[in-house]
Design a protein around this motif. Structure first.
Motif, mmCIF file in Angstrom:
data_model
loop_
_atom_site.group_PDB
_atom_site.id
_atom_site.type_symbol
_atom_site.label_atom_id
_atom_site.label_comp_id
_atom_site.label_asym_id
_atom_site.label_seq_id
_atom_site.Cartn_x
_atom_site.Cartn_y
_atom_site.Cartn_z
ATOM 1 N N ALA A 44 -5.758 4.775 -0.290
ATOM 2 C CA ALA A 44 -6.408 4.305 1.057
ATOM 3 C C ALA A 44 -5.663 3.625 1.802
ATOM 4 O O ALA A 44 -5.642 3.732 2.924
ATOM 5 C CB ALA A 44 -7.634 3.448 0.397
ATOM 6 N N SER A 45 -4.832 2.745 1.260
ATOM 7 C CA SER A 45 -3.819 2.018 2.102
ATOM 8 C C SER A 45 -2.663 2.900 2.912
ATOM 9 O O SER A 45 -2.327 2.749 3.899
ATOM 10 C CB SER A 45 -3.086 0.768 1.272
ATOM 11 N N HIS A 46 -2.314 4.081 2.019
ATOM 12 C CA HIS A 46 -1.188 4.926 2.509
ATOM 13 C C HIS A 46 -1.917 5.839 3.746
ATOM 14 O O HIS A 46 -1.516 5.965 4.720
ATOM 15 C CB HIS A 46 -0.629 6.043 1.451
ATOM 16 N N LEU A 47 -3.152 5.952 3.443
ATOM 17 C CA LEU A 47 -3.835 6.871 4.658
ATOM 18 C C LEU A 47 -3.901 5.702 5.863
ATOM 19 O O LEU A 47 -3.796 6.444 7.175
ATOM 20 C CB LEU A 47 -5.267 7.032 4.051
ATOM 21 N N LEU A 48 -4.028 4.599 5.628
ATOM 22 C CA LEU A 48 -4.160 3.638 6.868
ATOM 23 C C LEU A 48 -2.951 3.698 7.516
ATOM 24 O O LEU A 48 -2.796 3.896 8.755
ATOM 25 C CB LEU A 48 -4.545 2.407 6.167
ATOM 26 N N SER A 108 1.234 -2.301 6.091
ATOM 27 C CA SER A 108 0.477 -1.173 5.190
ATOM 28 C C SER A 108 1.382 -0.612 4.203
ATOM 29 O O SER A 108 0.956 -0.196 3.292
ATOM 30 C CB SER A 108 -0.559 -0.451 6.027
ATOM 31 N N VAL A 109 2.473 -0.162 4.713
ATOM 32 C CA VAL A 109 3.225 0.525 3.648
ATOM 33 C C VAL A 109 3.740 -0.488 2.572
ATOM 34 O O VAL A 109 3.832 -0.149 1.401
ATOM 35 C CB VAL A 109 4.594 1.115 4.544
ATOM 36 N N ALA A 111 1.805 -2.821 1.676
ATOM 37 C CA ALA A 111 0.867 -2.820 0.667
ATOM 38 C C ALA A 111 0.519 -1.802 -0.114
ATOM 39 O O ALA A 111 0.160 -2.253 -1.242
ATOM 40 C CB ALA A 111 -0.777 -3.217 1.797
ATOM 41 N N THR A 112 0.841 -0.665 0.250
ATOM 42 C CA THR A 112 0.655 0.596 -0.488
ATOM 43 C C THR A 112 1.625 0.338 -1.939
ATOM 44 O O THR A 112 1.272 0.816 -2.870
ATOM 45 C CB THR A 112 1.292 1.747 0.369
ATOM 46 N N PHE A 113 3.018 -0.248 -1.573
ATOM 47 C CA PHE A 113 3.655 -0.119 -2.642
ATOM 48 C C PHE A 113 3.063 -1.152 -3.617
ATOM 49 O O PHE A 113 3.226 -1.234 -4.942
ATOM 50 C CB PHE A 113 5.098 -0.511 -2.063
ATOM 51 N N LEU A 114 2.709 -2.392 -3.090
ATOM 52 C CA LEU A 114 2.332 -3.341 -3.893
ATOM 53 C C LEU A 114 1.117 -3.283 -4.624
ATOM 54 O O LEU A 114 1.257 -3.416 -6.160
ATOM 55 C CB LEU A 114 1.968 -4.824 -3.061
ATOM 56 N N ALA A 258 6.838 5.962 1.321
ATOM 57 C CA ALA A 258 5.519 5.432 0.624
ATOM 58 C C ALA A 258 5.066 6.639 -0.171
ATOM 59 O O ALA A 258 4.239 6.489 -1.181
ATOM 60 C CB ALA A 258 4.511 4.980 1.525
ATOM 61 N N SER A 259 5.233 7.949 0.293
ATOM 62 C CA SER A 259 4.757 9.027 -0.358
ATOM 63 C C SER A 259 5.640 9.636 -1.487
ATOM 64 O O SER A 259 5.193 10.259 -2.413
ATOM 65 C CB SER A 259 4.603 10.136 0.634
ATOM 66 N N LEU A 260 6.828 9.221 -1.438
ATOM 67 C CA LEU A 260 7.842 9.765 -2.562
ATOM 68 C C LEU A 260 7.571 9.366 -4.098
ATOM 69 O O LEU A 260 7.925 10.228 -4.800
ATOM 70 C CB LEU A 260 9.274 9.424 -2.128
ATOM 71 N N PRO A 261 7.119 8.299 -4.216
ATOM 72 C CA PRO A 261 7.109 7.944 -5.797
ATOM 73 C C PRO A 261 6.470 8.795 -6.637
ATOM 74 O O PRO A 261 6.566 9.120 -7.859
ATOM 75 C CB PRO A 261 6.384 6.438 -5.740
#
Length: 340
Positions: A44-48, A108-109, A111-114, A258-261
């Motif tokens: 959801a964070s990544h979508l944001l 927001s990126v 936050a996605t990682f965290l 943010a998508s790569l992991p």
């Protein structure tokens, strides 16, 4: 070099990288659903961040011509219109919008990682304490940057007053603000990227596998480099094209990173086989409607979703270990649904 980049060229680069970020995000969600069967808060964070990036790219596209013209006026290449010209007000409006969206995309990126790290390493109490400290720092720096955006020209009431925003005092304050924006952004990037490295060091993996994981989690440093370059270009009274170039690269690459992991599973034979196995199970479940098929589907679903961390280690081509042996090693990662 930067003077040769036209507004059209910047727009082409910006939207091309934005499209890449969107496509990689679609792949990220496909991989997550294929391996976990559901989505999580980091999705959801990544979508944001992707939605904000699309809005930012639109704002950039609208604002590039205004910024280019202001740059030409400042350089004396074009005659300055009268102070009442709507150009100045529109430029300041777009500058505020772009600045706010840049911060929103970048944070927001983060936050996605965290969130992703918390889901992976929740087993460690020490990590959880460090994680909360990183969250607090990231949250605080975000609001510091957002708040200071409204005082670039002194008081908030002067935000759209071009004369006050271009005064010597305001320009001095803006330069100082750019410096601490960069410091806060790079510092939080460093904290977010280094946070999981302590956990990776303690895992029972080969050194090469630890290096792969560390490399994946450290890709955010590339974004920090772009931020530094953008800030240096701004402080040196760089060209509009130079600042716009580094800004475009920073936000789009952040969304891409943010998508790569989640793509790590495609880099190993075992990871690819695991995805194909799960997809085969889903197809089998959807075609067999007999009572016997229902029993078999239940068995397959139970087997596929049994709590285990072997998938995570298999994705990295680690040694295959029995699940019973894993339970005796509490320092392993406990989440199969995120490790697939």
């Amino acid at each position: 070099m930067y003077n040769s980049i036209s507004v059209e060229g910047l727009n082409a680069l910006l939207w091309t990288l934005t499209a890449v970020a969107i496509l990689l995000s679609v792949g990220r969600y496909a991989i997550r659903y294929a391996t976990a069967g559901r989505f999580y808060l980091d999705d959801a964070s990544h979508l944001l961040s992707i939605l904000l990036l699309i809005g930012l790219a639109s704002a950039y596209t609208t604002g590039f011509p205004y910024s280019a013209r202001i740059s030409r006026i400042s350089a004396g290449v074009e005659e300055a219109p009268p102070p009442t010209d709507p150009l100045y007000h529109k430029y300041l409006q777009l500058r505020l919008t772009v600045t706010l969206l840049v911060f929103m995309v970048l944070w927001s990126v983060k936050a996605t990682f965290l969130i992703f790290y918390r889901l992976l390493f929740d087993v460690s109490k020490t990590f959880v304490r460090l994680w909360w400290a990183a969250v607090a720092l990231t949250f605080a720096t975000f609001w510091v940057c957002i708040g200071s955006t409204f005082t670039l020209c002194g008081s908030a009431s002067d935000l759209y007053d071009f004369e006050k925003c271009s005064s010597s005092q305001s320009l001095h304050d803006i330069r100082a603000t750019y410096k601490y924006w960069c410091a806060l952004n790079v510092a939080t990037d460093f904290v977010v990227m280094i946070l999981p490295l302590f956990m990776i060091y303690g895992l029972q993996l080969r050194d090469s596998q630890k290096a792969i994981l560390a490399g994946v989690f450290s890709l955010g440093f590339v974004v920090a480099i772009f931020d530094i370059l953008r800030t240096v270009e701004s402080l040196q009274d760089g060209t509009f094209s130079g600042v716009a170039l580094w800004s475009s690269l920073e936000v789009t690459v952040a969304a891409i990173v943010a998508s790569l992991p989640l793509y790590r599973v495609l880099l190993t034979t075992k990871g690819r086989k695991n995805i194909m196995s799960r997809l085969s199970i889903e197809r089998y479940k959807g075609t067999d409607a007999s009572p016997r098929g229902s029993i078999e589907r239940g068995f397959l679903e139970t087997k596929a979703t049994k709590p285990s961390v072997r998938t995570f280690r298999d994705d990295l081509e680690t040694q295959d270990t029995e699940y019973s042996k894993y339970k005796e090693a509490p320092h392993h990662l406990p989440l199969d649904h995120l490790s697939n």
